[in-house]
Design an enzyme around this catalytic site. Structure first.
Site, PDB file in Angstrom:
ATOM      1  N   ASP A 178      35.725  38.532   4.623  1.00 43.39           N
ATOM      2  CA  ASP A 178      36.333  39.831   4.918  1.00 43.39           C
ATOM      3  C   ASP A 178      36.590  40.027   6.415  1.00 43.39           C
ATOM      4  OD1 ASP A 178      33.821  40.325   5.992  1.00 43.39           O
ATOM      5  OD2 ASP A 178      33.383  42.047   4.696  1.00 43.39           O
ATOM      6  N   HIS A 203      30.565  21.033   4.746  1.00 35.50           N
ATOM      7  CA  HIS A 203      29.181  20.611   4.966  1.00 35.50           C
ATOM      8  C   HIS A 203      28.207  21.310   4.011  1.00 35.50           C
ATOM      9  CE1 HIS A 203      25.327  20.197   7.261  1.00 35.50           C
ATOM     10  NE2 HIS A 203      25.864  19.043   7.622  1.00 35.50           N
ATOM     11  N   SER A 384      21.417  15.596   7.768  1.00 35.91           N
ATOM     12  CA  SER A 384      21.825  16.747   6.963  1.00 35.91           C
ATOM     13  C   SER A 384      21.794  16.421   5.475  1.00 35.91           C
ATOM     14  CB  SER A 384      23.246  17.188   7.333  1.00 35.91           C
ATOM     15  OG  SER A 384      23.256  18.003   8.460  1.00 35.91           O
TER      16      SER A 384
END
Length: 888
Positions: A178, A203, A384
């Site tokens: 938004d 990711h 990660s």
């Protein structure tokens, strides 16, 4: 959804200053940099030419926030943590440095993400087949958002939020769909909506798929992530950055994450957890560029990670992709986070992965296929990718062991993992099936789950012994009124525990009764590594005495560190009681101290600041092994051993006597109690320091909800009192006092106290002005009006409500500015800390509940307590924040 920083607080978290300005410091000259350690000196150059910079300001308590917030432009506000994010210039920095309530000022610098066979490799296919899918748990993914409609994640993203700061000075614009800097609800973290749709926001989708993807009935998909039954709480914490100063040359635009956004997200995870969302773990596959070789417990995110840990949520963080053998990035370096390094599918350390002592566990992170945008799949590598394997593992373990703490589940992952050994360090690669499908519950903290019983069984019931090579058990020859001992033939016989019992890189104590039948080099109690013994208690035939040896990470066979007594102190055929203590190394503090006591008397000590540890090697009695599969010991013991104990702390000399160690004073939550504990019926459960009831004290069945207690002591606020036979707390040493308390009216009153002939050495009481609980101590030169007092926020202790209070004190050490620290926790969360370097102590005064006395003969208290108290404990050491959380 912006929250004001001075609104009513449900939970306060406080951090301790690294270096604070004097309480009455004058404002600094605004023309120069702030000369104080609490302001990051790198900020001086950033504001040198009148520019402004975005900073996170941490204050001592939330009560100090309004003063700090008036200095600059507030850009982000929290409702739990004592942190505010502001934009400031040089003059503002100087004003902040002069405020006594400000603990630290650091730049809110944006950080980067840290980038079908991996799940079977860790045994995830086996746990899935056994029905352990993480069902009933939620994993929070703090990342670039999630492609919520991807078939691998379809129906799994049950909660969303976005924290995406907007700051023109950093070229930062929002990635929230938004366009605002904060958004909640369905679609707010959808990485295929809003500005992310035109950027590389894959990711978070890739990370979420590894943790909890489900490929059932999805064409060309991996079979599943680690916890395909878990729900996903997606939190977008990244912003679009259009500045090459942060993205790199020719790399703008890029997506980076401000620490302030991460704090807001962590706080929301805590809110949701405490509101009933079953969050098992929060994944942070991100980090800064700075590498840390020691724990970074001044990091702005630590209080939030601590609070989550206390609430039962593991914060799992990627270790970073710098390829360092000694360092990790922040926030992986936070001691309460679970730091994860990456390995290949051949169990080699990934070339890019940081590794070393600060990495808690490894998981696969090389060439991992998972979900990305447009319903597609991609092969990515990085720490990660390793971290969400561990995040999913926590969800599975939470399903398998729903009552276990984060600490217990972490210990289980480590103890069952596959050891990866490199450069003198061993780090386990998680093996989820071994952890989750074991019939053996996780190893608890208490006694490190190991104690030798007369017949060779494990009296704690959690780390059973295996008899190998013919040891025997008999009651015919046992020391100190014990019922029996284990006998070894000096060749094949030994006992080994199921898992490692001693973490030899931390504080520990090992005690045992030993008797050797011939003067030979032999080991009675040992825990090995793949190379040597991490430690052993053994016999030196040359010296004819007992010794305590440890090895270091760079040790050679002939250079072990030894503490032992004098010549001929260990005659053959005579029982001896040995206590070996080790104080874990702390950078710059001179610890790493190993000490040996025999029959309660100090024998010798030595320093080992680089101990070895191998979590896969068992504790053994009767000899040593270097592998859990070995069936024959070396340095085999010809003699007898009885009553072996392992303690997860370093005993002091007063505790090392044979009586106190052979008959410990009791254990609760894995920690030794010092002489005193309040039971429901008002008796002393340790049996050493009984209570005397005076006046109008009574016993009720009113207890805190969910505490598992069966009763409490009730006091009339006038004459009611309980007192111990003798002093229960040495208030000049390390100690912790915990209790459940509830007050009936807002009056100045004391729930727990130990006095001196002048004042209270300490008390836990109620402040009617603040309407909160407090912990006070007096100093040796104190007058009545100058006590050291710490307490929580205003209105944090409502009348008629049970609160769990834990007060800790760290004994003063000359020249050590971190000592003398007193802290108070409420419901498992740190409220405040202060220093008292000259505490009072009167050994003739009892511990009292329901008020204070200044004489052992007093029958009426002052500061009498109108309310109820339950489950009082005294511990002879300073419990850590993690241990405090375990008590709550």
């Amino acid at each position: 959804m912006r929250r004001t920083i001075w609104s009513t607080v449900a939970l306060a978290v406080t951090v301790v200053a690294i270096g604070t300005a004097p309480a009455h410091a004058d404002p600094l000259d605004s023309s120069g940099p702030a000369p104080t350690a609490k302001v990051d000196q790198a900020l001086s150059g950033r504001v040198a030419d009148g520019e402004t910079v975005r900073v996170n300001v941490t204050t001592r308590t939330r009560a100090d926030l309004p003063d700090a917030a008036q200095v600059g432009e507030v850009v982000n506000e929290l409702h739990r943590l004592p942190v505010v994010t502001m934009r400031v210039d040089a003059a503002d920095l100087n004003q902040l440095a002069a405020q006594p309530g400000v603990v630290s000022v650091t730049e809110d610098r944006p950080e980067r993400p840290t980038l079908a066979e991996s799940v079977p490799l860790i045994g995830g296919d086996k746990t899935r087949a056994a029905g352990l899918t993480g069902a009933g748990s939620v994993v929070a993914i703090l990342d670039t958002g999630v492609a919520t409609h991807h078939p691998f994640l379809a129906g799994r993203v049950t909660s969303e939020a976005c924290f995406s700061p907007i700051d023109a000075g950093y070229g930062a614009t929002s990635l929230c769909p938004d366009g605002t800097d904060q958004q909640e609800g369905t679609g707010s973290a959808d990485s295929e909506a809003g500005p992310c749709a035109s950027l590389d926001c894959d990711h978070g989708t890739h990370v979420a798929g590894i943790a909890a993807g489900n490929g059932q009935n999805v064409a060309d998909a991996p079979a599943a992530g680690v916890a395909p039954g878990a729900s996903i709480f997606a939190l977008q914490v990244f912003s679009r950055i259009d500045s090459e100063a942060y993205c790199g040359l020719d790399a703008a635009p890029c997506v980076l994450s401000f620490p302030s956004a991460q704090l807001s997200a962590l706080e929301m995870v805590l809110d949701m957890k405490q509101s009933g969302m079953p969050v098992a773990a929060a994944n942070m596959s991100l980090g800064g560029s700075t590498q840390f070789t020691a724990a970074c417990d001044t990091d702005i995110r630590k209080p939030a990670i601590d609070a989550l840990y206390a609430a039962g949520v593991a914060t799992v963080v990627s270790a970073g992709n710098g390829g360092s053998a000694t360092a990790v990035t922040a926030p992986a370096c936070v001691s309460s986070a679970i730091s994860v390094g990456s390995t290949t599918k051949q169990d080699e350390i990934s070339y890019f992965s940081n590794h070393g002592p600060l990495v808690d566990v490894f998981a696969p992170g090389s060439d991992i296929v998972s979900s990305v945008r447009d319903n597609a799949w991609e092969d990515l590598s990085g720490t990660s990718m390793a971290a969400p394997h561990v995040t999913g593992a926590f969800a599975v373990l939470h399903q398998a062991y729903p009552t276990k703490t984060v600490a217990q589940l972490e210990a289980l992952l480590k103890s069952t993992g596959k050891p990866i050994t490199y450069a003198g360090t061993t780090t386990p690669r998680i093996q989820l099936d071994a952890a989750a499908l074991s019939t053996q519950p996780p190893t608890p903290a208490g006694e490190n789950a190991w104690k030798l019983a007369t017949n060779g069984t494990d009296t704690a019931g959690t780390n059973p012994l295996t008899s190998v090579g013919g040891p025997t058990f008999a009651a015919t020859d046992a020391p100190y009124s014990l019922a029996g001992a284990a006998s070894f033939n000096g060749s094949t016989a030994f006992l080994k525990s199921r898992t490692s019992a001693v973490k030899t890189t931390q504080d520990y104590t090992v005690s045992a009764w030993v008797k050797i039948n011939s003067a030979v080099e032999a080991t009675a109690v040992c825990q090995g590594t793949s190379q040597y013994q991490a430690f052993y208690l053994g016999y030196d035939p040359t010296n004819k005495g007992w010794m305590f040896q440890t090895t270091t990470t760079n040790d050679a066979n002939n250079d072990w560190v030894t503490a032992e007594g004098g010549t001929n102190t260990g005659p053959v055929g005579v029982w001896a009681h040995l206590v070996a203590t080790y104080k874990a190394p702390v950078s710059g503090s001179g610890t790493g101290l190993m000490t040996l006591y025999q029959n309660g008397t100090y024998q010798g000590r030595a320093l080992n600041t680089t101990p070895q540890y191998d979590p896969t090697t068992p504790l053994t009695v009767g000899g040593c092994v270097n592998s859990a599969t070995e069936t024959t010991p070396y340095k085999a013991f010809p003699g007898k051993v009885a009553d072996v104990h392992v303690y997860p702390y370093a005993m002091d000399a007063a505790q090392a006597g044979k009586a106190s160690t052979t008959v410990p004073t009791g254990w609760t939550a894995g920690m030794p109690e010092d002489r005193w504990k309040l039971s429901t019926a008002g008796t002393d459960t340790a049996g050493i320091n009984p209570l005397t009831l005076s006046g109008g004290a009574s016993w009720t069945t009113d207890v805190p909800t969910g505490s598992g207690l069966t009763g409490s002591a009730s006091f009339n606020g006038s004459t009611g009192l309980l007192k111990s036979k003798q002093a229960a707390v040495n208030t000049t040493g390390n100690y912790t006092v915990s209790a459940w308390v509830k007050i009936n009216s807002a009056v100045a009153a004391t729930a727990i106290c130990q006095g001196t002939t002048q004042h209270q050495a300490f008390y836990i009481g109620y402040d009617p002005g603040n309407k909160g609980w407090m912990f006070q101590t007096t100093t040796s030169n104190e007058d009545d009006t100058d006590w050291v007092s710490i307490e929580g926020d205003t209105n944090s202790g409502p009348v008629g409500t049970w609160a769990h209070i834990v007060a800790t004190y760290k004994a003063p050490v000359s020249g050590d500015s971190t000592s003398g620290l007193m802290s108070v926790y409420q419901n498992g969360v740190l409220q405040d800390s202060l220093h008292n370097m000259t505490p009072q102590y009167d050994s003739g005064l009892p511990l009292t509940v329901g008020g204070c006395v200044n004489s052992a003969s007093s029958t009426s208290p002052y500061d009498a307590f109108p309310g109820k108290v339950a489950d009082v404990h005294v511990y002879p050491r300073t419990l850590t924040a993690t241990e405090v959380a375990a008590l709550n």
